[in-house]
Scaffold this active site. Structure first.
Site, PDB file in Angstrom:
ATOM      1  N   ASP A 125      21.574  -7.574  -4.683  1.00  0.00           N
ATOM      2  CA  ASP A 125      21.075  -8.871  -4.250  1.00  0.00           C
ATOM      3  C   ASP A 125      22.120  -9.547  -3.372  1.00  0.00           C
ATOM      4  O   ASP A 125      23.182  -9.964  -3.857  1.00  0.00           O
ATOM      5  CB  ASP A 125      20.765  -9.762  -5.457  1.00  0.00           C
ATOM      6  CG  ASP A 125      19.534  -9.301  -6.220  1.00  0.00           C
ATOM      7  OD1 ASP A 125      18.580  -8.841  -5.576  1.00  0.00           O
ATOM      8  OD2 ASP A 125      19.534  -9.401  -7.465  1.00  0.00           O
ATOM      9  N   ASP A 144      10.123  -7.145  -8.932  1.00  0.00           N
ATOM     10  CA  ASP A 144      11.509  -7.516  -9.203  1.00  0.00           C
ATOM     11  C   ASP A 144      11.528  -8.855  -9.929  1.00  0.00           C
ATOM     12  O   ASP A 144      10.890  -9.814  -9.491  1.00  0.00           O
ATOM     13  CB  ASP A 144      12.268  -7.625  -7.876  1.00  0.00           C
ATOM     14  CG  ASP A 144      13.735  -7.982  -8.047  1.00  0.00           C
ATOM     15  OD1 ASP A 144      14.219  -8.031  -9.181  1.00  0.00           O
ATOM     16  OD2 ASP A 144      14.400  -8.208  -7.012  1.00  0.00           O
TER      17      ASP A 144
END
Length: 238
Positions: free
Chosen positions: A38, A182
């Protein structure tokens, strides 16, 4: 009747012990399909995390990198990101004034610098129809089950329906498009999440919890119906 293959796992690594990055990546190497990273800028969502240099370091180990760009106007860093040679680069529908142009630039970089799976992410509040104008420019739709940047959230109640709706829209594309999910995936709910029909499931802190990453990974893979890497290529369909 065709049976869909088990989802592939993209293991989030930012909750791993980054002072032992090589050893932590060894835990997932050859088992999880991707190392999910991320990239956050502290603006698109609250946290400030890592950048292209970190992506390159992970990619250099041979573990395919799934780069999830949670940054405002991602086009400004796309050249550096693609040069880091990730396997997937995902940008957000909400992150740019001109998402179509951003995906055009990602497509050009994929052709000229290093091939990537072109991902397009949707936050829970974004209509799934946002993918319709860019179907020819994407290889993956990442459906976020939580609002990015706020830990401890459970998957939003409508996520399964959103995955199904995305799958229906992508059937109109001229090429196969993967669907991923996700956010909020834990060892307790991963079996349910796997039943929603995504090709890729992202989970991070459920694996790298600081206690038993190898055991958590094994349990996660078992729950996903797979104990090793699938035989299909990352760009294929399940």
């Amino acid at each position: 009747m065709t049976t869909q293959a088990p989802p592939r796992l993209s293991a989030g690594i930012l909750t791993a012990d980054l002072t032992r990055l090589g050893a932590e990546l060894d835990v997932i190497a050859g088992r999880a399909q991707f190392a999910h990273v991320d990239v956050m800028d502290g603006s698109f969502c609250p946290q400030l995390t890592v950048g292209p240099a970190f992506l390159a370091a992970v990619a250099s180990t041979g573990v395919p990198v799934d780069a999830h760009l949670m940054v405002d106007e991602p086009a400004r860093i796309l050249p550096e990101v693609v040069r880091a040679r990730p396997a997937i680069v995902t940008v957000h529908a909400e992150a740019s004034r001109h998402p179509h142009r951003t995906l055009q630039e990602l497509t050009d970089l994929s052709a000229s610098v290093s091939p990537v799976i072109r991902g397009f992410a949707l936050n829970p509040g974004t209509p799934v129809q946002a993918i319709e104008p860019v179907l020819d420019l994407i290889d993956l739709v990442l459906v976020l089950a939580v609002n990015p940047g706020w830990p401890g959230q459970a998957p939003a109640a409508g996520t399964a329906g959103r995955i199904a709706a995305v799958r229906a829209i992508t059937r109109a594309a001229a090429h196969p498009i993967l669907v991923g999910v996700d956010g909020g995936v834990t060892l307790r709910n991963v079996t349910q999440v796997a039943s929603w029909g995504a090709d890729i499931v992202v989970s991070g802190s459920a694996i790298f919890d600081g206690l038993d990453a190898p055991g958590n990974l094994a349990a996660m893979l078992t729950a996903l119906g797979s104990s090793a890497l699938g035989s299909s290529s990352p760009g294929g369909t399940s």
